[in-house]
Design an enzyme around this catalytic site. Structure first.
Site, PDB file in Angstrom:
ATOM      1  N   GLU A 250       0.887  -1.178   0.000  1.00 34.80           N
ATOM      2  CA  GLU A 250       0.000   0.000   0.000  1.00 34.80           C
ATOM      3  C   GLU A 250       0.911   1.210   0.000  1.00 34.80           C
ATOM      4  O   GLU A 250       1.542   1.526   1.009  1.00 34.80           O
ATOM      5  CB  GLU A 250      -0.874  -0.005   1.260  1.00 34.80           C
ATOM      6  N   CYS A 284      -1.960   9.255   2.710  1.00 33.19           N
ATOM      7  CA  CYS A 284      -1.761   8.697   1.362  1.00 33.19           C
ATOM      8  C   CYS A 284      -2.899   9.065   0.426  1.00 33.19           C
ATOM      9  O   CYS A 284      -2.698   9.260  -0.757  1.00 33.19           O
ATOM     10  CB  CYS A 284      -1.608   7.187   1.449  1.00 33.19           C
ATOM     11  N   GLU A 384       4.406  13.051  -4.668  1.00 29.26           N
ATOM     12  CA  GLU A 384       3.694  13.082  -3.392  1.00 29.26           C
ATOM     13  C   GLU A 384       4.478  13.967  -2.426  1.00 29.26           C
ATOM     14  O   GLU A 384       5.627  13.677  -2.107  1.00 29.26           O
ATOM     15  CB  GLU A 384       3.589  11.655  -2.835  1.00 29.26           C
TER      16      GLU A 384
HETATM   17  P1  NAD Z   1       8.413   4.899   4.628  1.00 24.35           P
HETATM   18  O1  NAD Z   1       8.324   4.140   3.364  1.00 24.35           O
HETATM   19  O2  NAD Z   1       9.576   5.761   4.866  1.00 24.35           O
HETATM   20  O3  NAD Z   1       8.371   3.879   5.874  1.00 24.35           O
HETATM   21  C1  NAD Z   1       7.320   2.947   6.058  1.00 24.35           C
HETATM   22  C2  NAD Z   1       7.820   1.811   6.918  1.00 24.35           C
HETATM   23  O4  NAD Z   1       8.839   1.116   6.228  1.00 24.35           O
HETATM   24  C3  NAD Z   1       8.438   2.246   8.241  1.00 24.35           C
HETATM   25  O5  NAD Z   1       8.092   1.323   9.238  1.00 24.35           O
HETATM   26  C4  NAD Z   1       9.920   2.201   7.948  1.00 24.35           C
HETATM   27  O6  NAD Z   1      10.714   2.028   9.104  1.00 24.35           O
HETATM   28  C5  NAD Z   1       9.994   0.985   7.041  1.00 24.35           C
HETATM   29  N1  NAD Z   1      11.174   0.922   6.168  1.00 24.35           N
HETATM   30  C6  NAD Z   1      11.956   1.958   5.718  1.00 24.35           C
HETATM   31  N2  NAD Z   1      12.961   1.495   4.944  1.00 24.35           N
HETATM   32  C7  NAD Z   1      12.806   0.143   4.890  1.00 24.35           C
HETATM   33  C8  NAD Z   1      13.521  -0.900   4.229  1.00 24.35           C
HETATM   34  N3  NAD Z   1      14.601  -0.654   3.481  1.00 24.35           N
HETATM   35  N4  NAD Z   1      13.082  -2.166   4.365  1.00 24.35           N
HETATM   36  C9  NAD Z   1      11.985  -2.445   5.094  1.00 24.35           C
HETATM   37  N5  NAD Z   1      11.272  -1.499   5.764  1.00 24.35           N
HETATM   38  C10 NAD Z   1      11.675  -0.218   5.651  1.00 24.35           C
HETATM   39  O7  NAD Z   1       7.033   5.677   4.746  1.00 24.35           O
HETATM   40  P2  NAD Z   1       6.559   6.693   5.879  1.00 24.35           P
HETATM   41  O8  NAD Z   1       7.347   7.943   5.734  1.00 24.35           O
HETATM   42  O9  NAD Z   1       6.527   6.014   7.202  1.00 24.35           O
HETATM   43  O10 NAD Z   1       5.038   6.928   5.420  1.00 24.35           O
HETATM   44  C11 NAD Z   1       4.687   7.794   4.422  1.00 24.35           C
HETATM   45  C12 NAD Z   1       4.439   7.066   3.124  1.00 24.35           C
HETATM   46  O11 NAD Z   1       3.510   6.011   3.315  1.00 24.35           O
HETATM   47  C13 NAD Z   1       3.801   7.956   2.067  1.00 24.35           C
HETATM   48  O12 NAD Z   1       4.386   7.692   0.820  1.00 24.35           O
HETATM   49  C14 NAD Z   1       2.343   7.517   2.067  1.00 24.35           C
HETATM   50  O13 NAD Z   1       1.641   7.774   0.895  1.00 24.35           O
HETATM   51  C15 NAD Z   1       2.469   6.064   2.341  1.00 24.35           C
HETATM   52  N6  NAD Z   1       1.214   5.560   2.897  1.00 24.35           N
HETATM   53  C16 NAD Z   1       0.432   4.758   2.105  1.00 24.35           C
HETATM   54  C17 NAD Z   1      -0.801   4.304   2.600  1.00 24.35           C
HETATM   55  C18 NAD Z   1      -1.721   3.439   1.771  1.00 24.35           C
HETATM   56  O14 NAD Z   1      -2.639   2.844   2.325  1.00 24.35           O
HETATM   57  N7  NAD Z   1      -1.541   3.351   0.466  1.00 24.35           N
HETATM   58  C19 NAD Z   1      -1.205   4.687   3.881  1.00 24.35           C
HETATM   59  C20 NAD Z   1      -0.365   5.512   4.626  1.00 24.35           C
HETATM   60  C21 NAD Z   1       0.857   5.926   4.129  1.00 24.35           C
END
Ligand code: NAD
Length: 480
Positions: A250, A284, A384
């Protein structure tokens, strides 16, 4: 006095092997509100081994009544502690308390919906010949690693955790490092619920590059359920591909609200603006692009400006706050850089700056911002931002509106505003997005599938598909 939260493994609270902690910081005040474990690859191994053992040795995956009862009891416990949970969510994430209450309510709602669904994981039978019969069964995938973001850290966890558990899986949860403590609070509520098989659910807090990555690489995880940025989603998919591991992603969005000239303009603009400025644009599904018919373009801009300027921006803990801070200084700087691009390429109608003064100086506050007249190629239109920045564009024809709406790499959600419902339906069918709302926005329900087209993701969450996502179909065939 703030607390230190542990990892939850084998039904026990544990400290990380690293002996190191992460800070949870209130983005409105800059104060530390909690500590969580800065876990290691070895902690991940402990958690995965424990959940796998519980999955293989208990009846969790085969006893739907046990699972239904467990989820319902967790929902009751959340409701009982809803006020405390909401206050803490606001302290750790910064969102307005009114929004935090809605988020907490969504968690118990997801659990209740999937508590019922746990007893409805049905398969099919067929008889292709007199001597043969086939059964299609739905089985849990096994051990699911669930990696969550910080923006809606509670609801987005339960949105996926409830169906994963209902389907009979064991789960290791890795929350975003900024919101590990609110996640741990939910795990504390498990302690009085006997129906949870010992060890079927684990929590490991820590950084994405270590804990998140180790979960993806671990041979003991069968599926990765990830909510977060498209960039990290791509990395996870690449790593998971080496083991052909199942992924549900997601990801990000750049969602349009399309407003036709026969729409109820005030309702359309107010709702579109609310969808964007909610969670300070860090959502998101944010309706970050407002596409307006050229005949009502200037009126729409003025309404959006008025909406942005009446928002009460401040500490989310205050009941009167409409919009809180940005999650961190780094994220705030990124948002301000986008705004500078917008200033160069278009017209900043309102906002466009960091807020300053005694109410704002210790936190990370950006003024609600509206930018008009941007070229389609602008970063502000294409990327975004994850901040309170609304981009307004105009269109002449229905075809052009559809083209603009579909003109980014994303495809998560969209809004269509028109009194002519034939037109609204025509446009809704052409939009490349997992959800299209007509004359409304952000109407999300546990029973309605959501997810991304294009770079917004793979798979569906919520509803029946959301449950099946966490199952494997098996054909068992008998010849008699
Ligand atoms: P992010 O991708 O930076 O982090 C998300 C999660 O992934 C965190 O727990 C982080 O620690 C982990 N992570 C980071 N690097 C990783 C790696 N190399 N391997 C495995 N895990 C890793 O996102 P964020 O800043 O926490 O959230 C914002 C983003 O999430 C935005 O792009 C937003 O659109 C998206 N989002 C999507 C939805 C949806 O339902 N489509 C909902 C909420 C947020």
């Amino acid at each position: 006095m703030y607390r230190i939260y542990g990892n939850f493994i084998d039904g026990q609270w544990q400290t990380s092997i690293s002996q190191k902690l992460l800070d949870s910081i209130n983005p409105a005040t800059g104060e530390v509100v909690a500590h969580t474990q800065d876990s290691t690859v070895a902690d991940v191994d402990r958690a995965v081994t424990s959940v796998r053992s519980a999955f293989q040795t208990t009846d969790w995956g085969k006893n739907s009544h046990r699972r239904a009862a467990a989820l319902a009891k967790w929902a009751d416990a959340i409701d009982e502690h809803a006020n405390d949970l909401a206050a803490f969510l606001t302290a750790e994430n910064g969102k307005p308390i009114r929004e935090a209450r809605v988020e907490i309510q969504g968690c118990s709602d997801s659990l209740r919906y999937y508590s019922g669904m746990a007893r409805n994981v049905f398969g099919r039978t067929f008889q292709p010949a007199a001597d043969n019969m086939g059964f299609i069964t739905r089985e849990p995938v096994g051990v699911v690693a669930m990696i969550t973001p910080w923006n809606w850290p509670a609801l987005l966890l339960f949105r996926d955790l409830a169906p994963a558990l209902a389907a009979g899986n064991g789960v290791v949860v890795k929350p975003a490092d900024r919101t590990g403590a609110i996640t741990a609070r939910f795990f504390e509520l498990l302690e009085g619920i006997d129906e949870f098989s010992q060890g079927i659910l684990a929590l490991v807090t820590g950084r994405g590059a270590t804990v998140g990555n180790a979960l993806v690489e671990h041979r003991g995880t069968d599926m990765i359920c990830f909510t977060g940025s498209t960039q990290v989603g791509v990395q996870i998919m690449q790593t998971a591909a080496r083991q052909v591991k199942k992924v549900a992603l997601e990801l990000g969005g750049k969602s349009p609200n399309i407003v036709f000239d026969d729409a109820d303009l005030e309702k359309a603009i107010t709702t579109s603006c609310r969808s964007l400025f909610m969670t300070s644009g860090q959502i998101c599904m944010a309706g970050s692009r407002l596409l307006v018919h050229e005949s009502i373009y200037e009126d729409a801009i003025q309404l959006a400006k008025a909406y942005a300027e009446q928002l009460e921006v401040g500490d989310g803990a205050l009941e009167t706050t409409d919009m809180g801070p940005i999650i961190s200084e780094t994220q705030m700087s990124a948002v301000l850089a986008y705004i500078e691009d917008g200033r160069r390429e278009g017209r900043v109608v309102t906002g466009g700056n960091r807020l300053s003064g005694p109410r704002y100086d210790h936190g990370f506050f950006v003024a609600p911002t509206v930018i008009a007249d941007l070229p389609t190629t602008s970063r502000v239109i294409q990327e975004e931002i994850f901040g309170p920045v609304l981009a307004v564009q105009s269109f002449q024809t229905e075809q052009e509106a559809i083209q603009l709406a579909n003109g980014t790499a994303y495809g998560l959600t969209a809004g269509v505003w028109a009194e002519n419902l034939s037109r609204a339906m025509r446009v809704a069918r052409e939009i490349q997005a997992g959800t299209v709302w007509v004359n409304g926005y952000n109407r999300n329900y546990a029973e309605a599938e959501s997810g991304g087209f294009k770079s917004s993701g793979i798979g569906r969450t919520r509803g029946i598909d959301g449950l099946l996502e966490f199952t494997e179909a098996k054909h068992i065939n008998i010849t008699f």
